[in-house]
Design a protein around this motif. Structure first.
Motif, PDB file in Angstrom:
ATOM      1  N   PRO A 275      70.787  54.448  75.448  1.00 20.48           N
ATOM      2  CA  PRO A 275      71.788  53.839  74.558  1.00 20.48           C
ATOM      3  C   PRO A 275      71.552  54.170  73.082  1.00 20.48           C
ATOM      4  N   VAL A 276      70.284  54.256  72.692  1.00 18.98           N
ATOM      5  CA  VAL A 276      69.969  54.597  71.299  1.00 18.98           C
ATOM      6  C   VAL A 276      70.380  56.039  71.017  1.00 18.98           C
TER       7      VAL A 276
ATOM      8  N   LEU B  46      65.582  51.785  62.082  1.00 21.62           N
ATOM      9  CA  LEU B  46      65.533  51.318  63.462  1.00 21.62           C
ATOM     10  C   LEU B  46      64.827  52.325  64.360  1.00 21.62           C
ATOM     11  N   LEU B  47      65.165  53.592  64.205  1.00 19.11           N
ATOM     12  CA  LEU B  47      64.550  54.632  65.037  1.00 19.11           C
ATOM     13  C   LEU B  47      63.050  54.759  64.773  1.00 19.11           C
ATOM     14  N   LYS B  48      62.635  54.596  63.533  1.00 20.80           N
ATOM     15  CA  LYS B  48      61.201  54.650  63.220  1.00 20.80           C
ATOM     16  C   LYS B  48      60.459  53.498  63.890  1.00 20.80           C
TER      17      LYS B  48
ATOM     18  N   VAL C 122      73.067  57.247  68.181  1.00 24.35           N
ATOM     19  CA  VAL C 122      72.782  58.260  67.154  1.00 24.35           C
ATOM     20  C   VAL C 122      73.797  59.391  67.241  1.00 24.35           C
ATOM     21  N   SER C 123      74.137  59.807  68.443  1.00 22.00           N
ATOM     22  CA  SER C 123      75.134  60.860  68.623  1.00 22.00           C
ATOM     23  C   SER C 123      76.489  60.441  68.050  1.00 22.00           C
TER      24      SER C 123
END
Length: 113
Positions: free
Chosen positions: A54-55, A103-105, A59-60
């Protein structure tokens, strides 16, 4: 950390049942690297598997939105159409992208094996 930095060997003995259990637990979290799995358990006391599909989709979608916005901005600049609104949209997307990056970090730290 690169493999070359880990220059100390740790040898443990397990029973057949313990090895089977270890491999089952590795399969539960989809871990392929036994050494990394054992290090994670020994240092943190837990190992988790996080489904990041889902992440990745989020991002896509965000990248597509940014690309679409760039195309709209290029068109607006060449035709003097609502330039101030496009600039506001760009600022909004920049702020949103910063939040996604944060968030990704944080996710990367959580799922590092």
């Amino acid at each position: 950390m690169s493999k070359g930095e880990r220059n100390l060997r740790l040898h443990i003995m397990v029973t057949h049942e313990e090895l089977t259990t270890l491999r089952e637990r590795m399969a539960e979290i989809n871990s392929q690297n036994q050494s990394a799995f054992i290090r994670k358990l020994a240092t943190d006391g837990y190992a988790v598997n996080v489904d990041l599909a889902p992440v990745n989709e989020l991002v896509s979608l965000q990248r597509r939105c940014v690309n679409n916005l760039a195309q709209i901005a290029k068109y607006a600049k060449s035709h003097n159409v609502y330039e101030s609104e496009i600039i506001e949209l760009q600022k909004g997307y920049q702020g949103l992208w910063k939040q996604y990056s944060r968030l990704l970090k944080h996710l990367a730290k959580l799922v590092a094996l």
